[in-house]
Design an enzyme around this catalytic site. Sequence first.
Site, short mmCIF file in Angstrom:
data_model
loop_
_atom_site.label_atom_id
_atom_site.label_comp_id
_atom_site.label_asym_id
_atom_site.label_seq_id
_atom_site.Cartn_x
_atom_site.Cartn_y
_atom_site.Cartn_z
CD GLN A 201 63.09 -26.08 33.96
OE1 GLN A 201 62.67 -26.42 35.08
NE2 GLN A 201 63.84 -25.02 33.81
CD GLU A 349 63.75 -18.08 29.18
OE1 GLU A 349 64.90 -17.81 28.83
OE2 GLU A 349 63.35 -19.26 29.36
CG HIS A 376 58.86 -20.11 36.37
ND1 HIS A 376 59.73 -19.72 35.40
CD2 HIS A 376 58.03 -21.01 35.78
CE1 HIS A 376 59.46 -20.33 34.26
NE2 HIS A 376 58.41 -21.11 34.47
#
Length: 479
Positions: A201, A349, A376
Site C-alpha cells: 500500500q 489477505e 495488518h
Amino acid sequence: MGILGEAGPRFRLPGDDFEARDTVSGPPPAWAAPTASGPLAARLSLPGSKSLTNRELVLASLADGESILRAPLHSRDTTLMIAALRELGIAIDELEGTDTGYGPDLRITPAELGGGVSIDCGLAGTLMRFLPPLASLGLGPITFDGDEGARRRPMRTTIESLRALGVEVGDDARGTLPFTVYGMGRVAGGELAIDASASSQFVSGLLLSAARFENGLTLRHTGETLPSLPHIAMTIDVLARRGVAVENPEPGVWVVPAGPIAGRVVDIEPDLSNAAPFLVAAVVAGGSVTIAGWPAETTQVGDDLRELLTRFGAETTLTDGSLRVDGGTGVAFGRSMPGVHLDLSTGGELAPALVALAALADSPSRITGIGHLRGHETDRLAALAAELNALGGAVTELPDGLAIDPRPLTADPDRPWQSYEDHRMATAGAIIGLAVPGLLVDDIATTSKTLPQFTELWRTLLGDAGSGGIPISGTGATA
C-alpha cells in the site's frame, strides 16, 4: 439523500449499535457460529471490491472531470474514505434508483483540495496509506488519526516518503498515526526511494497521486521483499484505464509521468477476497458454493482461490461469469484432505481463511510468505496461532508464516474465538465453526469493515445445512 448523505451515514453497519452500546453495557454479544449439518448448495452475489472502490475514489477525486462508480462497496472502510474526501472538498453524491441491494452508485466531482480538517482512518490501511499523498496536494494542515489498532500499524514509510518529496509532516517522531500533513497545494515529485517491505500500500498510495505531482514520480523500492504485488498491478491497471501509463522498467521501479487523470464510468467488480470464507465453506461442509459475477480477467488476488482450493482437493469451475467450488462430501463429514505447503506472498489477505481450512486437514501444512501480516489490522500470525491453539490446535509461528499440525478442535463455551477487531479473523472463526460445534466469535460485527452483510450471507450460504448463528445475548449481532 441516500445512505451516505452529507449529514453522515443513515444506513447501519453491524458494528454501529455495538459501538454506541460499549459505553453503556459493555462489549457486543458473542455470536454462535453455525455448524454445518449437511452439504451446501448455495449461489451468492457479493458486494463490490474494497480495494477497487477505494482506489477509484482516490483517482476520481484527482481526475479532470466527473466519474461514476457503479456497484461500489458500501462498508466501514469505504464510508470512511468517502467522508475523508468530502472533508477535503470533493463532492460525492449518490445516484437515486441505482441501489440493487448493496448501496447506490456514486458520482464524484473533483474540486480544489482544502485543508484545516481531521481525517478518521478507522482501521483502513487503504485510507491511511492512500490519502496522505493526495492530502499533500491540498492547502493547509490535514490531520490523520484512527482507531487504537490503527495507531499500531506501520506508517513511517508514508511519512518519510512525503518528507523526501518536500512535504512537511508532523508526527512527533512516532512513525504512526496520528500525524499531520501540511499541504502547500503542490508537490514537486521527481525521484524517490522507499522500503515498502511492510505493505504494498505504500507503493500504491504514491502511485495513485503521482500524476498530479509537477514532475511525476520515479519510485524505487529498496527493500529485500515486496508483498502483495498483485495489489500494485491493480493500481497500475486502474491508472491505465484513466489514461495514466505507469512504466515498470525493472522490478521494484515505477515511473509515473505528470499529466491528467481522466474521469470515467467504472463498474466495480465483486470483492473476490471476501469470497474466500464462502468458497472455503464448500470444502469444509461439502456440496457446492457458486459466486456470481466472477470476472474472467481481474487483478484481484482473490482470483487465486480458483487454483488454491484445488490444492485442498476441491473442484473449481468458472463458467458464464460464475465461480463454482465443489467440496465433495466435505471435511466436516469425513472427506480426507491432506495438508498443503503454500507461498502466499502475493495473496496474504487470503491466509486467514486458508489457515482455518488447513487446521481441519489430515496432515501438517506450512503457509509462508505472510510475515507482513504481523502489521495488518492485528498481528494475524499471532492471532491465528493463539485462537487455533486455544481450541486444541498445534500452530507454530515461523519467521515468515505458520506451521499447522492438525489436532481435534473443541470449542470452549467460556472463551469465544477472538476477532481482534479484524474482519478476516472474524470470518476465519466462522469457517472453523462449520466443523466445531459450539464455537463462539466474540465480535462478528467487525466484518462491517469490508462486508457489512456477512452474517446475512452466511445464513443464506447455509440455508437448511446449518444451525446456530444467533447472538448469545442481546440483539443485533446478525443484523
